[in-house]
Write a protein that holds these residues in place. Structure first.
Motif, short mmCIF file in Angstrom:
data_model
loop_
_atom_site.label_atom_id
_atom_site.label_comp_id
_atom_site.label_asym_id
_atom_site.label_seq_id
_atom_site.Cartn_x
_atom_site.Cartn_y
_atom_site.Cartn_z
N ARG A 1 2.00 -4.12 3.78
CA ARG A 1 1.55 -5.16 2.88
C ARG A 1 0.03 -5.33 2.98
NH1 ARG A 1 4.11 -9.55 0.60
NH2 ARG A 1 5.76 -8.01 0.35
N ARG A 2 -0.62 -5.33 1.80
CA ARG A 2 -2.05 -5.58 1.74
C ARG A 2 -2.30 -6.89 1.02
NH1 ARG A 2 -4.57 -2.54 5.14
NH2 ARG A 2 -6.50 -2.67 3.93
N TYR A 3 -3.42 -7.50 1.30
CA TYR A 3 -3.78 -8.75 0.64
C TYR A 3 -5.10 -8.54 -0.08
CZ TYR A 3 -0.14 -10.85 3.49
OH TYR A 3 1.06 -11.13 4.08
N MET A 4 -5.12 -8.84 -1.40
CA MET A 4 -6.29 -8.62 -2.24
C MET A 4 -6.70 -9.92 -2.92
SD MET A 4 -6.93 -5.40 -1.92
CE MET A 4 -6.12 -3.87 -1.39
N LEU A 5 -8.02 -10.09 -3.05
CA LEU A 5 -8.57 -11.21 -3.80
C LEU A 5 -9.17 -10.63 -5.08
CD1 LEU A 5 -8.91 -14.28 -3.45
CD2 LEU A 5 -11.24 -13.84 -2.71
N ARG A 6 -8.54 -10.92 -6.20
CA ARG A 6 -8.92 -10.30 -7.48
C ARG A 6 -9.64 -11.31 -8.35
NH1 ARG A 6 -4.59 -7.14 -11.33
NH2 ARG A 6 -5.61 -7.44 -13.36
N THR A 7 -10.87 -10.97 -8.74
CA THR A 7 -11.66 -11.79 -9.66
C THR A 7 -11.76 -11.03 -10.98
OG1 THR A 7 -12.93 -12.74 -7.84
CG2 THR A 7 -13.87 -12.92 -10.04
N GLN A 8 -11.51 -11.70 -12.10
CA GLN A 8 -11.42 -11.00 -13.38
C GLN A 8 -11.86 -11.90 -14.53
OE1 GLN A 8 -7.28 -9.94 -13.46
NE2 GLN A 8 -6.59 -12.04 -13.28
N TRP A 9 -12.35 -11.30 -15.56
CA TRP A 9 -12.70 -12.00 -16.79
C TRP A 9 -12.65 -11.02 -17.95
CZ3 TRP A 9 -15.94 -10.49 -13.04
CH2 TRP A 9 -17.04 -9.69 -13.39
N GLY A 10 -12.35 -11.53 -19.13
CA GLY A 10 -12.16 -10.65 -20.28
C GLY A 10 -13.20 -10.88 -21.37
N ILE A 11 -13.42 -9.87 -22.18
CA ILE A 11 -14.29 -9.94 -23.36
C ILE A 11 -13.37 -10.05 -24.57
CG2 ILE A 11 -16.12 -8.84 -24.67
CD1 ILE A 11 -16.88 -9.68 -21.81
N ALA B 1 0.84 -1.19 0.00
CA ALA B 1 0.00 0.00 0.00
C ALA B 1 0.87 1.25 0.00
CB ALA B 1 -0.92 -0.03 1.21
N SER B 2 0.21 2.42 -0.17
CA SER B 2 0.96 3.69 -0.21
C SER B 2 1.68 3.97 1.09
CB SER B 2 -0.01 4.85 -0.53
OG SER B 2 -1.06 4.88 0.43
N ASP B 3 1.19 3.39 2.21
CA ASP B 3 1.85 3.59 3.50
C ASP B 3 2.98 2.59 3.72
OD1 ASP B 3 0.39 1.32 3.81
OD2 ASP B 3 -0.81 2.04 5.50
#
Length: 794
Positions: free
Chosen positions: A286-296, A281-283
């Motif tokens: 450490r941050r933890y992210m769960l990223r869900t994605q799909w493409g066209i 993060a900017s500070d």
């Protein structure tokens, strides 16, 4: 002819009036939309058609399909209502057909509550068809009187139905759009997860290799849409600050978190996928992210990416804290000096700590997934253990304590004290049972030892009391016999009879010594003795102890060999070995007792039997306290351990030869010592015992023993003061004045507190007074010698 012309004229007039009314309706509703349109149309149609009610409705779903009015005109006023479609006059219209009834409408549609309520007799209704040619609603006219002509109302309704259907569809589309916008705001704008859409200009070719696609995505992509949560995750104040921003300005391609998540999407072919990332993060945290994605992807071109990003930092921190807590708890359970198990109420093991394997020998591969009750509890105890565990899961929940035997993989039996309690979920349903066990095998052994000691103590007190009384009788017999021997010349024939009486009394004294040894009331007196002689004296008792089915054979060395030991302990060694040999020959056999001068260092005592013998396993535990192969209640496991302790304390050792089915031989080796000095002449030729003139205080509770001892001492020249107990003896202190008391002779059975009081009194007034404990039974010679030695001791 004139009549016909007049009739046609009237029809033309009516038709002209109708056309004007229709034109008027059309002009008034043409500019209206929505609710105003429907209200205006129902009002004007009701007037033109002279209907008691006109309503426009739509079909709505739900638990039951219904008709909901968009507008209704009845009795010159507007109103709205709804009703169930089933059984109503509107039901045919929902199927795409007109609903026309010239009369008796209530009879045709008996379930239509509106027709009943309005007392209607006729109705005309047609469907409003949408662009997909499906009935979306209806226009209905209702009359309280029968209709003679149904064509006019139907034709007029059919004229306005398309316009009403268009307005209804438009209205429904607006509601769908409004609902979609509301759902969008609820799902996207107000979502706590970051929602985003990335557009690519130009689109990214999916035929490029992985590295080229990755570079093109970050070069040509920009944020086209995002919500407030996404903006805040990226440190922006609002979505407007991010929309249009190139991807390369948001997250550098060099960042592993950014790069790996995008590579994951490329490798998934831009199909729906989820990946966990951990950007800084900017500070700097450490941050933890769960990223869900799909493409066209169209024609091998990636045009846009949709996705959501959820901040799971707190969840990861919670998981980490939970893992640490579980590790600490698991470490605590593993290092507890207790057996810990978590199992199903039926007994299937889910968890167990290492402590289970230490005392029992069970391995994880032996236990995992198996039923510990069937595996580790003796068959006779399983029902009781299962009942105890079931008691832990009853309502209300309560901990349960119980004890049970516990079997190791080799069948070794131990005792465990268990505490169990149920583990319940948030709804209070039991999912497992926690069981904590403490190994109480040694405690059980000590408990058995304690109970045995209590029994032995009880028997010992009884035996000691009998031996004490018997000793007093023997003392009188031996004492008076000794006095008579002193007064009988050697040539007198009676002397031989007196010697036989004395010998019999001495044998009786030896028996009381053994009773005192058993009752632990005997003071240990190590002396130089010949084991062979002791065994020879015990053979009669040994044969009686062995029983009729066992042949007792003795091979005692003719040449005396001496050891320094307590005679009572030697008797105890022999007794324990004989009992064990007897128990090994349940069907009879031969018991051989032998002694030999093994070498110049040791005297050997051997006890051999022709019994069942022992395995190597039994032999390895032979001298352990409480170890026994006998049935419960038949042995304490203390006999051979006691033998081992006595031999070790005497500086000796033990050898065992045994095999299953061939019997057992136990050889005791005791250090050999030099024989005692020669005792000189026989008792009848010995020098007369020395006497004296000193003052002796004699304390003895048995009158006959006290009288005997006092008579012998007075006959030897001593001044004797008699007392029955220490308290009574204190009466002599004032009478003596300053005269000394040279010796206090006290019977061994005197109460200690009284003796201590007597000792304190004489210590204060006559510090030179000596004390002699009277050892019974005694003869004239032994008493005289003991008294003289005490008086002469410096």
């Amino acid at each position: 002819m004139a009549h016909r012309i007049q009739s046609e004229h009237r029809s033309d007039v009516k038709l002209g009036a109708l056309n004007r009314q229709l034109t008027q309706i059309a002009s008034r509703v043409s500019a209206a939309i929505g609710s105003d349109f429907f209200r205006s149309m129902t009002e004007h149609l009701a007037k033109v058609l002279a209907a008691d009610c006109v309503y426009i409705g739509e079909f709505v779903g739900g638990h039951t399909e219904r008709v909901k009015t968009l507008a209704a005109w009845r009795e010159n006023q507007s109103e709205n209502f709804s009703f169930e479609l089933a059984g109503s006059a509107a039901l045919p219209i929902a199927l795409g057909k007109p609903s026309i009834c010239k009369s008796r409408a209530q009879v045709r549609f008996p379930s239509d509550s509106l027709l009943q309520k309005w007392d209607a007799h006729a109705c005309v209704g047609i469907p409003l068809m949408n662009s997909r040619d499906l009935p979306a609603g209806l226009i209905m006219t209702v009359y309280r009187k029968p209709l003679h002509d149904i064509n006019a109302p139907r034709e007029i309704l059919e004229i306005f139905a398309p316009r009403a259907a268009d307005e209804l569809e438009r209205r429904q589309q607006e509601e769908l759009l409004r609902g979609s916008e509301q759902r969008y705001r609820a799902f996207v704008e107000d979502n706590s997860d970051g929602m985003w859409r990335i557009e690519f200009e130009p689109p990214v070719s999916t035929t490029l290799n992985e590295r080229e696609q990755l570079e093109a995505i970050y070069r040509d992509g920009h944020i086209a849409e995002c919500n407030l949560a996404m903006a805040r995750q990226l440190g922006a104040e609002s979505p407007e600050h991010l929309v249009g921003m190139p991807l390369k300005d948001i997250g550098p391609l060099s960042s592993p978190a950014v790069r790996n998540a995008t590579i994951y999407a490329i490798r998934a072919g831009y199909r729906f996928n989820t990946v966990e990332t951990s950007p800084d993060a900017s500070d700097g945290k450490r941050r933890y992210m769960l990223r869900t994605q799909w493409g066209i992807v169209e024609n091998n071109l990636l045009r846009r990416l949709w996705g959501s990003t959820r901040d799971i930092t707190e969840l990861k921190q919670f998981e980490k804290a939970l893992d640490e807590a579980e590790q600490k708890f698991s470490g605590l359970l593993q290092n507890l000096p207790l057996i810990v198990m978590i199992a199903q109420p039926s007994g299937d093991v889910e968890f167990w700590n290492d402590r289970l394997s230490r005392p029992t020998g069970w391995k994880s591969s032996d236990v995992d997934g198996r039923n510990w009750i069937d595996l580790m509890i003796p068959a006779a105890e399983r029902a009781r253990v299962r009942a105890a565990l079931q008691a832990a899961v009853v309502e209300p929940p309560r901990p349960v304590h119980f004890q049970s035997p516990f079997l190791g993989p080799d069948g070794e039996r131990r005792w465990i004290a268990w505490d169990s309690t149920s583990l319940r979920d948030a709804e209070g349903t039991t999912f497992s049972v926690a069981i904590v066990g403490c190994d109480i095998t040694e405690f059980k052994a000590l408990e058995a030892q304690f109970h045995q000691a209590q029994k032995l103590e009880h028997i010992g007190r009884m035996t000691g009391g009998i031996a004490h009384d018997f000793n007093n009788l023997l003392t009188v017999v031996m004492g008076h016999t000794g006095v008579l021997l002193d007064k009988t010349p050697g040539s007198d024939a009676a002397r031989s009879f007196l010697l036989q009486i004395l010998g019999a009394a001495e044998k009786g004294a030896a028996l009381t010594e053994r009773l005192f040894t058993f009752s632990r009331h005997r003071v240990l007196r190590p002396e130089i003795l010949d084991p062979g002689g002791l065994i020879a004296d015990d053979l009669h008792m040994i044969r009686h102890l062995a029983g009729d089915r066992i042949n007792v054979v003795s091979h005692l060395d003719d040449s005396p060999a001496f050891v320094h030991a307590d005679a009572g302990q030697v008797h105890q060694i022999l007794l324990n070995l004989v009992v064990n040999a007897r128990d090994a020959m349940q069907s009879g056999g031969t018991l051989t007792i032998s002694t030999s001068n093994a070498d110049s260092r040791y005297v050997q005592i051997a006890v051999a039997d022709t019994g069942t013998g022992m395995t190597d396993e039994v032999r390895s535990h032979l001298f352990e306290p409480f170890y026994t192969t006998k049935a419960e209640g038949k042995g304490t496991g203390l006999g051979l351990s006691m033998v081992y302790g006595i031999v070790q304390q005497s500086g000796g050792h033990i050898e065992v030869d045994t095999n299953p089915g061939t019997g057992t031989s136990i050889r005791i080796f005791l250090p050999q010592v030099q024989p005692p000095p020669s005792s000189g002449l026989a008792a009848d030729a010995a020098d007369a015992p020395a006497g004296g003139t000193e003052t002796i205080l004699l304390i003895e509770d048995q009158p006959d023993v006290r009288t005997l001892a006092a008579g012998i001492l007075r006959d030897l020249g001593y001044r004797v003061l008699e007392a029955q107990n220490p308290i009574q003896s204190l009466q002599w202190v004032p009478d003596l004045g300053g005269d000394p008391v040279h010796l206090v002779v006290i019977g061994l059975a005197m109460p200690n507190p009284s003796v201590e009081q007597l000792a304190r009194t004489f210590a204060e007034s006559r510090s030179a007074t000596r004390v002699l404990w009277l050892q019974k039974p005694f003869t004239r010679e032994s008493l005289a010698t003991a008294v003289r030695e005490s008086l002469d001791r410096q």
